[in-house]
Design an enzyme around this catalytic site. Structure first.
Site, short mmCIF file in Angstrom:
data_model
loop_
_atom_site.label_atom_id
_atom_site.label_comp_id
_atom_site.label_asym_id
_atom_site.label_seq_id
_atom_site.Cartn_x
_atom_site.Cartn_y
_atom_site.Cartn_z
N ASN A 157 0.83 -1.31 -0.05
CA ASN A 157 0.01 0.02 0.01
C ASN A 157 0.99 1.17 -0.07
O ASN A 157 1.94 1.06 0.20
CB ASN A 157 -1.08 -0.02 1.23
CG ASN A 157 -2.13 -0.89 1.09
OD1 ASN A 157 -2.60 -0.72 -0.20
ND2 ASN A 157 -2.68 -1.32 2.36
N LYS A 163 -6.74 4.29 -3.43
CA LYS A 163 -6.72 3.49 -2.09
C LYS A 163 -5.78 4.26 -0.95
O LYS A 163 -5.95 3.96 0.13
CB LYS A 163 -6.00 2.04 -2.68
CG LYS A 163 -5.90 1.24 -1.49
CD LYS A 163 -5.62 -0.21 -1.67
CE LYS A 163 -6.08 -1.14 -0.31
NZ LYS A 163 -5.05 -2.34 -0.44
N ASN A 205 -7.01 4.22 8.43
CA ASN A 205 -5.73 3.77 9.15
C ASN A 205 -5.66 4.63 10.35
O ASN A 205 -5.55 4.25 11.46
CB ASN A 205 -4.55 3.42 8.07
CG ASN A 205 -4.64 2.23 7.60
OD1 ASN A 205 -4.35 1.16 8.09
ND2 ASN A 205 -5.09 2.18 6.27
N SER A 212 -4.75 -2.52 9.08
CA SER A 212 -3.44 -3.00 9.56
C SER A 212 -2.40 -1.75 10.47
O SER A 212 -1.64 -2.20 11.18
CB SER A 212 -2.59 -3.31 8.27
OG SER A 212 -2.36 -2.01 7.49
P1 NAD Z 1 3.05 -8.03 7.03
O1 NAD Z 1 4.08 -7.23 8.03
O2 NAD Z 1 2.22 -9.30 7.52
O3 NAD Z 1 4.11 -8.87 6.07
C1 NAD Z 1 5.42 -8.25 5.62
C2 NAD Z 1 6.44 -9.24 5.70
O4 NAD Z 1 7.69 -8.70 5.30
C3 NAD Z 1 6.93 -9.68 7.25
O5 NAD Z 1 6.51 -10.90 7.43
C4 NAD Z 1 8.33 -9.29 7.35
O6 NAD Z 1 9.09 -10.06 8.13
C5 NAD Z 1 8.72 -9.31 6.05
N1 NAD Z 1 9.78 -8.50 5.66
C6 NAD Z 1 9.86 -6.96 5.92
N2 NAD Z 1 11.12 -6.60 5.31
C7 NAD Z 1 12.08 -7.78 4.88
C8 NAD Z 1 13.21 -8.04 4.55
N3 NAD Z 1 14.12 -7.01 4.29
N4 NAD Z 1 13.82 -9.33 4.49
C9 NAD Z 1 12.86 -10.35 4.57
N5 NAD Z 1 11.60 -10.42 5.30
C10 NAD Z 1 11.08 -8.89 5.13
O7 NAD Z 1 2.32 -7.08 6.03
P2 NAD Z 1 1.03 -7.59 5.32
O8 NAD Z 1 -0.03 -7.35 6.13
O9 NAD Z 1 1.23 -8.67 4.43
O10 NAD Z 1 1.14 -6.12 4.21
C11 NAD Z 1 2.09 -6.11 3.31
C12 NAD Z 1 1.74 -4.78 2.39
O11 NAD Z 1 0.56 -5.20 1.70
C13 NAD Z 1 1.44 -3.63 2.99
O12 NAD Z 1 1.83 -2.58 2.42
C14 NAD Z 1 -0.01 -3.63 3.31
O13 NAD Z 1 -0.30 -2.23 3.46
C15 NAD Z 1 -0.52 -4.14 2.14
N6 NAD Z 1 -2.00 -4.74 2.25
C16 NAD Z 1 -2.21 -5.62 3.18
C17 NAD Z 1 -3.37 -6.24 3.22
C18 NAD Z 1 -3.73 -7.12 4.37
O14 NAD Z 1 -4.90 -7.34 4.52
N7 NAD Z 1 -2.84 -7.50 5.06
C19 NAD Z 1 -4.39 -5.65 2.37
C20 NAD Z 1 -4.00 -4.90 1.35
C21 NAD Z 1 -2.63 -4.30 1.12
#
Ligand code: NAD
Length: 307
Positions: A104, A183, A191, A256
């Protein structure tokens, strides 16, 4: 297709499972040791709306451990983590690798352009959702969709087709930037305001001045959109917000940012309201509501992190 999911958290894991089920060769990249260990030893548990759960076995490893070449890397870190992830996975990016960012917020494309050729970049917005329950376990609700566009001059049809084999409901967009801003507009309201008001989305909808506050934020974003040549349709964003606050839609969900604050993590605020304020400063315009919201969320991050 050989696909790596860089950021195998809540959403990355959901997308990864769907792609693997459709026959793609999927590898997850993540840095969270407990999550990797749980998935490697016991599989990834996916809890669904109806209370049932299923286990999936997908290889997940750190960026240091991963090797080989991939047709597609889907970037699903939190937005502030994108730059570091791209540095960490540099060794698996070849000239032929396509990189699709679904995180996002604003500024992701600029970050990617520092690491790879514009013709390798695909940018998208997604309405799929997922929640991390604990290491190795996610909870999924409903279905979603993805709009994506190639940022360079490259045909993205093969990627769209591959993702649609997994029923990810992908459409090619002619103006993904507008969709990203749309979005980001929704997220810049729901948020931070749910965090600051300590409310879920439906509870926010019951606030007498909730829609006025939303308009205060969105009218400033529209001003910046006009200056940047991006159409921000406040009515359409408000329509989505009014729909999301209904309990039967996203209403009972905490966004989130709320979950990040509770977990003592840094939020994506600098890539939402903070990004709009920064653009405002570049144009010599103050965005008082967005600037205040950004500062309050940073204060809240500090308070929660020191608890
Ligand atoms: P999250 O924090 O659950 O997942 C991110 C993952 O990336 C984590 O497990 C973290 O350990 C890993 N990570 C980050 N940097 C790293 C690195 N350098 N090396 C290795 N691993 C690394 O986040 P999420 O909820 O899955 O969201 C991800 C993106 O998607 C965000 O931008 C969020 O706003 C967007 N998004 C999420 C949702 C949702 O429902 N979860 C919906 C739409 C959009």
């Amino acid at each position: 297709m050989k696909i790596a999911i860089a950021g195998f958290g809540a959403l990355g894991a959901r997308v990864g499972v769907m792609l693997q089920q459709a026959g793609h060769e999927v590898t997850g990249i993540d840095g969270w040791a407990a999550h990797i260990a749980a998935i490697t030893n016991d599989g990834l548990t996916v809890r669904q709306d109806d209370g049932t759960s299923k286990k999936f076995f997908i290889p997940v490893m750190t960026a240091k451990e991963i090797d080989g070449q991939f047709d597609l890397i889907i970037l699903l870190t939190k937005t502030p983590q994108l730059d570091t992830m791209l540095i960490d996975i540099k060794h698996i990016i070849t000239k032929n690798t396509k990189l699709l960012v679904l995180s996002n917020g604003l500024g992701n494309i600029e970050v990617m352009e520092r690491h790879v050729n514009r013709n390798q970049i695909l940018a998208g917005v997604t309405l799929w959702t997922s929640e991390l329950v604990k290491p190795g376990e996610i909870r999924t609700t409903g279905s979603g969709s993805i709009k994506l566009q190639s940022i360079g001059n490259v045909d993205a049809t093969a990627v769209v087709d591959a993702l649609n084999q997994a029923e990810l409901n992908v459409t090619l967009s002619q103006n993904v930037i507008e969709a990203i801003w749309h979005k980001a507009g929704i997220n810049s309201v729901l948020n931070p305001l749910t965090v600051l008001l300590d409310a879920n989305i439906a509870e926010f909808g019951t606030a007498g001045n909730g829609m006025d506050l939303s308009l205060n934020i969105l009218e400033e974003i529209k001003k910046i959109g006009d200056l940047e040549g991006i159409n921000v349709n406040i009515n359409e964003i408000m329509k989505d917000i009014v729909s999301l606050v209904r309990p039967e839609n996203a209403g009972n969900h905490y966004p989130s940012m709320y979950q990040d604050i509770k977990a003592g993590k840094r939020t994506e605020i600098d890539f939402l309201n903070g990004y709009f304020s920064k653009l405002g400063s570049e144009h010599g315009i103050e965005l008082p509501f967005n600037s205040l919201v950004t500062r309050l969320i940073h204060a809240k991050e500090d308070i929660e992190r020191t608890k």
